[in-house]
Design a protein around this motif. Structure first.
Motif, short mmCIF file in Angstrom:
data_model
loop_
_atom_site.label_atom_id
_atom_site.label_comp_id
_atom_site.label_asym_id
_atom_site.label_seq_id
_atom_site.Cartn_x
_atom_site.Cartn_y
_atom_site.Cartn_z
N ILE A 194 43.53 66.56 49.69
CA ILE A 194 43.84 65.58 50.66
C ILE A 194 45.38 65.84 51.18
N ALA A 195 46.11 67.01 50.51
CA ALA A 195 47.45 67.19 51.06
C ALA A 195 47.36 68.30 52.15
N LYS A 196 48.54 68.52 52.73
CA LYS A 196 48.64 69.05 53.98
C LYS A 196 48.91 70.33 53.24
N LEU A 197 48.23 71.59 53.62
CA LEU A 197 48.55 72.88 52.78
C LEU A 197 48.81 73.93 53.99
N PRO A 198 49.43 75.10 53.62
CA PRO A 198 49.59 76.10 54.39
C PRO A 198 48.28 76.97 54.47
N LYS A 199 48.23 77.85 55.29
CA LYS A 199 47.06 78.81 55.42
C LYS A 199 46.84 79.73 54.25
N LYS A 200 48.01 80.08 53.70
CA LYS A 200 47.95 81.14 52.79
C LYS A 200 48.58 80.77 51.29
N VAL A 201 47.63 80.95 50.13
CA VAL A 201 48.17 80.17 49.03
C VAL A 201 47.67 81.44 47.93
N ILE A 202 48.68 81.45 46.95
CA ILE A 202 48.68 82.34 45.96
C ILE A 202 48.24 81.49 44.77
N VAL A 203 47.18 82.02 43.95
CA VAL A 203 46.75 81.29 42.96
C VAL A 203 46.98 82.26 41.32
N GLN A 204 47.60 81.40 40.62
CA GLN A 204 47.98 82.33 39.29
C GLN A 204 46.71 81.99 38.22
N SER A 205 46.31 83.18 37.73
CA SER A 205 45.21 83.34 36.65
C SER A 205 45.62 84.27 35.57
N PRO A 206 45.13 83.96 34.28
CA PRO A 206 44.80 82.71 33.75
C PRO A 206 46.00 81.42 33.97
N PRO A 207 45.49 80.30 33.61
CA PRO A 207 44.44 79.87 32.82
C PRO A 207 43.22 79.72 33.82
N LEU A 208 42.02 80.03 33.52
CA LEU A 208 40.98 80.34 33.92
C LEU A 208 40.37 78.78 34.69
N LEU A 209 40.62 77.66 33.83
CA LEU A 209 39.94 76.65 34.44
C LEU A 209 40.69 76.03 35.72
N LEU A 210 42.23 76.15 35.53
CA LEU A 210 43.09 75.89 36.51
C LEU A 210 42.87 76.48 37.72
N SER A 211 42.69 77.82 37.62
CA SER A 211 42.53 78.67 38.89
C SER A 211 41.03 78.46 39.40
N PHE A 212 40.11 78.03 38.52
CA PHE A 212 38.70 77.89 39.32
C PHE A 212 38.93 76.61 40.00
N THR A 213 39.67 75.51 39.60
CA THR A 213 39.78 74.29 40.27
C THR A 213 40.51 74.56 41.56
N ALA A 214 41.63 75.27 41.70
CA ALA A 214 42.48 75.54 42.65
C ALA A 214 41.59 76.27 43.81
N VAL A 215 40.95 77.37 43.25
CA VAL A 215 39.88 78.32 44.35
C VAL A 215 38.84 77.41 44.73
N LEU A 216 38.29 76.51 43.93
CA LEU A 216 37.43 75.80 44.54
C LEU A 216 37.86 74.92 45.65
N ALA A 217 38.97 74.26 45.27
CA ALA A 217 39.47 73.49 46.47
C ALA A 217 39.90 74.02 47.77
N LEU A 218 40.57 75.29 47.38
CA LEU A 218 41.13 75.91 48.44
C LEU A 218 39.83 76.69 49.33
#
Length: 395
Positions: free
Chosen positions: A102-126
């Motif tokens: 729902i938030a306004k997001l920039p076009k580029k996002v860096i996702v830290q992994s691990p933890p895997l569940l957190l990175s999965f959640t972020a990647v899925l939404a992005l």
């Protein structure tokens, strides 16, 4: 100005290598003309409870060192109870997923992994939001969990985590790996995926390396500074050390799951040449370490893909390294002449090496410190690494 978002499970005022690493990335991007924002949980690490200034808050937005920080709610826990740990991870993952949708997001996002569940959640939404995803992989999970014995191979949990791992690699536009082993592993799954080496180099160097120790009659002082967890195996290590009659001391700094075991063991055995100092602020820690001699960098077992950032952090302060972890880290220490390498889990060889170090003498160690500092300053340079990545359109 180019906008970029970083998503991480850790960020200062939390302490430790993971929080420091992400802060350095954010600050370097800011220095290179990016407008940087970070999403992380409300600070709670390593004690598993919210820092006092963040209690009774669902989210906090603040700006520190020109970085915009969005801290979201988490149910904090560092309990040994696996159910509580899962609930804690799910709490932030759920909050993060909703926010990213729902938030306004920039076009580029860096996702830290691990933890895997957190990175999965972020990647899925992005992925749903069609953002450019840059995955920053610091350790290989679930491979590391298998090697540490905390996950059974081919179990349902293992297969689920393998699915998550492959999903985040597939959906990432490109990937940073902290080691060549990580990049090789990702290419074994997705050969065409763009991967770039991103070492965890420090952003600090001292300029006052001296040729002589103030008191050459003092024992040679080793230190371990960092997380006291399962992967590091410090509790088992101190039980295996044979320091009697050696001109050596070991100083331990840090916090984590093994802290109480270490304190109780040292008190019960009344060991005179191992000292526990607890967790110190990073600047105070670096100041305290100036009176010590050699950095001990252990891992409980060889973990494929792992390169402890302590190798780079402490050589940048001019410390020789006694490396006891195997893998790519072993090659880095040997190839750059950073100190001593002992085969992982070989305590007999470790004690033999400690005996050799004890007989070296402080003059030779001081000479090593100066040489290692100059080498690290030239070869482990975060600014130069950032320039190369930007030139390769990494961000």
């Amino acid at each position: 100005m180019k906008d970029i978002l970083i998503i991480s499970n850790y960020y200062p005022p939390e302490k430790g290598a993971a929080a420091n690493r992400i802060e350095q990335l954010a600050l370097k991007l800011d220095q290179n003309g990016y407008q940087v924002s970070v999403i992380s949980p409300l600070p709670n690490y390593p004690k598993g409870e919210l820092f006092p200034e963040y209690k009774n808050k669902f989210s906090v937005t603040e700006k520190i060192q020109n970085i915009t920080l969005k801290r979201l709610w988490i149910y904090p826990s560092n309990s040994s109870n696996i159910f509580k740990r899962i609930v804690s991870t799910l709490s932030f993952s759920t909050t993060l997923f909703i926010y990213l949708l729902i938030a306004k997001l920039p076009k580029k996002v860096i996702v830290q992994s691990p933890p895997l569940l957190l990175s999965f959640t972020a990647v899925l939404a992005l992925w749903i939001r069609r953002r450019k995803i840059i995955l920053n992989v610091s350790d290989l999970w679930p491979t590391a969990a298998i090697e540490l014995g905390v996950l059974n191979k081919d179990s349902i949990s293992h297969k689920f985590l393998l699915f998550i791992e492959r999903f985040i690699y597939k959906k990432a536009n490109h990937i940073f790996g902290q080691s060549n082993e990580i990049i090789a592993h990702i290419h074994s799954i997705f050969p065409e995926k763009k991967c770039l080496l991103y070492r965890n180099y420090p952003d600090h160097f001292i300029e006052n390396i001296t040729d002589e120790k103030q008191n050459s009659n003092e024992p040679i002082k080793l230190f371990y500074a960092g997380l006291l967890g399962v992967a590091q195996g410090v509790f088992e290590l101190i039980q295996q050390l044979e320091l009697n009659n050696l001109n050596l001391e070991l100083h331990i700094f840090g916090d984590g799951a093994e802290k109480d075991q270490i304190i109780n063991y040292l008190n019960q055995k009344q060991i005179k040449n191992i000292f526990f100092h607890g967790m110190l602020e990073r600047n105070l820690l670096h100041e305290t370490l100036q009176n010590l001699d050699i950095a001990l960098v252990p891992l409980k077992t060889r973990i494929y893909g792992s390169v402890p950032s302590k190798i780079f952090e402490y050589t940048a302060l001019g410390f020789p390294v006694l490396y006891f972890g195997g893998g790519e880290g072993e090659s880095i220490v040997e190839e750059n002449n950073l100190g001593w390498v002992v085969p992982v889990e070989n305590y007999k060889s470790l004690n033999s090496t400690l005996k050799q170090i004890s007989e070296i003498g402080t003059d030779k160690i001081q000479a090593m410190k100066k040489q290692i500092f100059l080498h690290a300053k030239q070869h482990f340079n975060l600014d130069e690494q950032m320039k190369r990545l930007i030139k390769n359109d990494a961000f």
